[in-house]
Motif scaffolding. Structure first.
Motif, mmCIF file in Angstrom:
data_model
loop_
_atom_site.group_PDB
_atom_site.id
_atom_site.type_symbol
_atom_site.label_atom_id
_atom_site.label_comp_id
_atom_site.label_asym_id
_atom_site.label_seq_id
_atom_site.Cartn_x
_atom_site.Cartn_y
_atom_site.Cartn_z
ATOM 1 N N PHE A 304 101.635 -5.766 -18.633
ATOM 2 C CA PHE A 304 100.479 -6.026 -18.791
ATOM 3 C C PHE A 304 100.068 -6.778 -20.024
ATOM 4 O O PHE A 304 99.012 -7.397 -20.419
ATOM 5 N N THR A 305 101.141 -7.065 -20.817
ATOM 6 C CA THR A 305 101.091 -7.809 -22.099
ATOM 7 C C THR A 305 101.179 -9.282 -21.493
ATOM 8 O O THR A 305 101.763 -9.616 -20.512
ATOM 9 N N PRO A 306 100.918 -10.257 -22.653
ATOM 10 C CA PRO A 306 101.194 -11.617 -22.185
ATOM 11 C C PRO A 306 102.637 -11.906 -21.674
ATOM 12 O O PRO A 306 102.783 -12.533 -20.735
ATOM 13 N N GLU A 307 103.532 -11.291 -22.613
ATOM 14 C CA GLU A 307 104.986 -11.768 -22.294
ATOM 15 C C GLU A 307 105.142 -11.192 -20.957
ATOM 16 O O GLU A 307 105.938 -11.630 -20.135
ATOM 17 N N GLY A 308 104.895 -9.822 -20.723
ATOM 18 C CA GLY A 308 105.372 -8.972 -19.608
ATOM 19 C C GLY A 308 104.540 -9.895 -18.330
ATOM 20 O O GLY A 308 105.366 -9.861 -17.298
ATOM 21 N N LYS A 309 103.490 -10.352 -18.441
ATOM 22 C CA LYS A 309 102.721 -10.952 -17.257
ATOM 23 C C LYS A 309 103.628 -12.390 -17.026
ATOM 24 O O LYS A 309 103.975 -12.682 -15.853
ATOM 25 N N THR A 310 104.058 -12.993 -17.875
ATOM 26 C CA THR A 310 104.713 -14.323 -17.690
ATOM 27 C C THR A 310 106.177 -13.861 -17.129
ATOM 28 O O THR A 310 106.769 -14.386 -16.064
ATOM 29 N N GLN A 311 106.845 -12.803 -17.495
ATOM 30 C CA GLN A 311 108.196 -12.450 -17.068
ATOM 31 C C GLN A 311 107.988 -11.986 -15.574
ATOM 32 O O GLN A 311 108.799 -12.245 -14.697
ATOM 33 N N VAL A 312 107.076 -11.056 -15.254
ATOM 34 C CA VAL A 312 106.803 -10.708 -14.039
ATOM 35 C C VAL A 312 106.461 -11.901 -13.137
ATOM 36 O O VAL A 312 107.230 -11.970 -11.943
ATOM 37 N N LYS A 313 106.079 -12.804 -13.274
ATOM 38 C CA LYS A 313 105.442 -13.973 -12.762
ATOM 39 C C LYS A 313 106.790 -14.785 -12.321
ATOM 40 O O LYS A 313 106.943 -15.305 -11.270
ATOM 41 N N GLU A 314 107.545 -14.958 -13.260
ATOM 42 C CA GLU A 314 109.006 -15.666 -13.081
ATOM 43 C C GLU A 314 109.638 -14.953 -11.957
ATOM 44 O O GLU A 314 110.302 -15.167 -11.254
ATOM 45 N N MET A 315 109.906 -13.556 -12.257
ATOM 46 C CA MET A 315 110.648 -12.647 -11.330
ATOM 47 C C MET A 315 110.096 -12.832 -9.902
ATOM 48 O O MET A 315 110.916 -12.966 -8.833
ATOM 49 N N ILE A 316 108.689 -12.717 -9.709
ATOM 50 C CA ILE A 316 108.031 -12.775 -8.367
ATOM 51 C C ILE A 316 108.360 -14.174 -7.747
ATOM 52 O O ILE A 316 108.466 -14.303 -6.718
ATOM 53 N N GLY A 317 108.340 -15.233 -8.739
ATOM 54 C CA GLY A 317 108.606 -16.614 -8.243
ATOM 55 C C GLY A 317 110.193 -16.677 -7.736
ATOM 56 O O GLY A 317 110.367 -17.383 -6.703
ATOM 57 N N TYR A 318 110.856 -16.291 -8.416
ATOM 58 C CA TYR A 318 112.230 -16.369 -7.901
ATOM 59 C C TYR A 318 112.446 -15.544 -6.733
ATOM 60 O O TYR A 318 113.192 -15.978 -5.739
ATOM 61 N N TYR A 319 111.919 -14.358 -6.418
ATOM 62 C CA TYR A 319 112.154 -13.888 -5.034
ATOM 63 C C TYR A 319 111.489 -14.468 -3.755
ATOM 64 O O TYR A 319 111.958 -14.745 -2.934
ATOM 65 N N MET A 320 110.234 -15.201 -4.458
ATOM 66 C CA MET A 320 109.559 -16.037 -3.287
ATOM 67 C C MET A 320 110.116 -17.198 -2.976
ATOM 68 O O MET A 320 109.993 -17.742 -1.864
ATOM 69 N N GLU A 321 110.846 -17.732 -4.002
ATOM 70 C CA GLU A 321 111.652 -19.073 -3.705
ATOM 71 C C GLU A 321 112.969 -18.457 -2.628
ATOM 72 O O GLU A 321 113.223 -19.374 -1.850
#
Ligand code: MLT
Length: 409
Positions: A304-321
Motif C-alpha cells: 500500500f506504499t507508493p512504491e508498493g502500488k507501482t510494483q504491484v501494478k507492474e506485476m499484474i500488468g506482466y501477468y495480464m500481458e
C-alpha cells in the motif's frame, strides 16, 4: 476404535491440484528430457515486490532485538495492516477495523468459514468453480453422496457456461449459503455491478448469506465490474468477502489474506434468535488461529506504499500481458477462449468437445504443457480447459506456439 468423519469418504478422489501435480510428476519421471511448461495451478512466478522484500527484511531485523521483538500478535491482524486495507480497498464503504480478519490466505478462509454455519444449511455453488467451496462442505456433511452425473446430492449447482455467458441464474429454490467467485476461478469471467446486485437482492429476500471470493479482484480492468461486493451497499447485511495477497502481490508462498465480515450480517440460532456472524467468526479465529506472522504482515502492508502500488501494478500488468498473449494466440488459432480480460485465467473449449481430463493428458503427452481440466472444477467444466497467465513470458509464448502448431481445434 475411534470413528472417522465418514463425510471424507464421500469425496471424489484427491484434491484437484494434487491430481494434476501427480500426473505431471509421473510424466516427468517417465520423460526426464521433456521441457514441460506448467500453466496449471494458479501459482505466481515473479518475485515479491521489492517494497515487500524491504519491509520484510526490516521486520526480520526487528525480531533480532529484544526491544522490537514481537511474539503473538492480535489474531485478527495488526492495526497497521487492517487500517491500510480499509483505507485502500474499502474507502468510503463504511467497513470498520473489527470487521477485517487477517489470515494465512483465502483458501483457508473459504474452507474454514463454513464452521460457523449449521450443517443443515443448504449451499449453492456456481459450476464450474474453485473446488475448495464444495470439498469443504462435503467434509462438513452438508451434502449427500456423489451421483453418477458428477454432482453431490443436496447441492444447488448454478451452471455457468458459454450458453449463459457465464452468468448464473438465481436458484429456483431458496438456499442458505451462496458461493460466488468474482472474477471467477476458473472461467476468468465476471459479474457486472448490476448482475451482482441481483444476487444481493436475492440474498436479502431469502435471508441467504453470500460468500464472495474476490481473490482475483486486482486483475479487474473493466469499469462495470465491482472491485468488492460492498460496492453494493445492501451487501453489508448479507455478504462475507474473501481477499488474498497471493494473486494480488505474489504471496502464494508467504501466505496472507483476509475476510471482511460486517457486523450487520446475521444468521438464525436454533432458538430462533437472529445472531451476528462477526462475533462467531471472531471467536473461531481467536480460538483456532494465532495470527499471520508479523514479518509477513509488514510485507503485505508495503503493497500500500507508493512504491508498493507501482510494483504491484507492474506485476499484474506482466501477468495480464501473458493472458492477452494466450487468449489472442489461441483465438487466432481457432480456439474458443474466454476470460483473460479481468482475470489471470483463460478458459477454453477443448477440441471436438474432448473430455477435459483426456485433453489434459493429450496436452501433457503431445506438447508437454500442463493445464487444468475443466471437469475438475465441476460438471459444467467438462469440455473446457484452464490455462493460467502466471507463467514466465518466454514459456507462455512457447506454450501458445506449441498448442497452435501441434493441435487441431
Ligand atoms: C488455482 O489454481 O485455482 C489456485 O491457485 C488454487 C489456489 O489459489 O488455492
Amino acid at each position: 476404535m475411534a470413528n472417522i468423519n465418514d463425510n471424507y469418504l464421500k469425496l471424489a478422489g484427491s484434491y484437484l491440484f494434487r491430481e494434476t501435480a501427480r500426473r505431471r510428476a509421473a510424466f516427468i519421471e517417465a520423460h526426464p528430457e521433456a521441457d514441460v511448461i506448467s500453466l496449471g495451478i494458479g501459482d505466481v512466478t515473479l518475485p515479491l515486490p521489492q517494497a515487500c522484500i524491504q519491509a520484510m527484511h526490516k521486520a526480520v531485523d526487528e525480531m533480532a532485538s529484544a526491544d522490537t521483538f514481537r511474539g503473538y500478535g492480535p489474531e485478527q491482524g495488526y492495526s497497521f495492516l487492517v487500517d491500510k486495507i480499509i483505507e485502500n480497498n474499502y474507502k468510503g464503504l463504511g467497513i470498520e477495523s473489527d470487521e477485517v480478519f487477517v489470515s494465512d490466505g483465502a483458501k483457508s478462509d473459504c474452507g474454514n468459514i463454513q464452521e460457523i454455519f449449521s450443517t443443515d444449511n443448504t449451499i449453492a455453488i456456481t459450476d464450474p468453480v474453485y473446488p475448495v467451496y464444495l470439498d469443504t462442505n462435503v467434509m462438513a456433511g452438508r451434502t449427500g453422496t456423489l451421483q453418477p452425473d458428477g454432482r453431490y446430492q443436496g447441492v444447488t449447482y448454478l451452471a455457468c457456461n458459454a450458453e449463459n455467458n457465464f452468468c448464473p441464474e438465481l436458484p429456483e429454490k431458496p438456499v442458505d449459503l451462496i458461493y460466488l467467485c468474482c472474477p471467477n476461478n476458473p472461467t476468468g469471467t465476471t459479474l457486472t455491478r448490476e448482475q451482482l446486485k441481483k444476487w444481493v437482492d436475492y440474498a436479502l429476500e431469502h435471508d441467504s448469506i453470500i460468500l464472495f471470493d474476490a481473490a482475483y479482484n486486482a486483475y479487474i480492468t473493466e469499469e462495470d465490474v465491482p472491485r468488492t461486493i460492498f460496492e453494493i451497499p445492501e451487501a453489508k447485511n448479507c455478504a462475507i468477502e474473501f481477499r488474498s495477497f497471493s494473486k494480488t502481490a505474489g504471496f502464494t508462498g508467504t501466505r496472507c489474506g483476509y475476510i471482511v465480515l460486517p457486523k450487520t450480517v446475521t444468521g438464525k440460532a436454533a432458538d430462533g434468535s437472529r445472531q451476528a456472524l462477526n462475533p462467531l467468526w471472531n471467536r473461531r479465529h481467536t480460538t483456532k488461529f494465532n495470527g499471520t506472522a508479523y514479518i509477513i504482515q509488514r510485507g503485505a502492508e508495503a503493497i500500500f506504499t507508493p512504491e508498493g502500488k507501482t510494483q504491484v501494478k507492474e506485476m499484474i500488468g506482466y501477468y495480464m500481458e501473458n493472458a492477452r498473449i494466450i487468449r489472442e494466440g489461441l483465438t487466432a488459432a481457432g480456439v474458443t477462449a474466454f476470460g483473460g480480460i479481468n482475470a489471470p485465467y483463460i478458459w477454453l473449449k477443448t477440441p471436438d468437445s474432448m473430455p477435459s481430463w483426456d485433453f489434459f493428458d493429450k496436452l501433457l503427452n503431445d506438447v508437454h504443457i500442463v493445464g487444468t481440466p475443466g471437469a475438475g472444477f465441476g460438471p459444467c467444466g467438462e469440455g473446457y480447459f484452464r490455462l493460467t497467465s502466471f507463467g514466465n513470458r518466454e514459456k507462455t509464448i512457447e506454450a501458445v506456439d506449441r498448442i497452435k502448431n501441434s493441435l487441431k481445434f
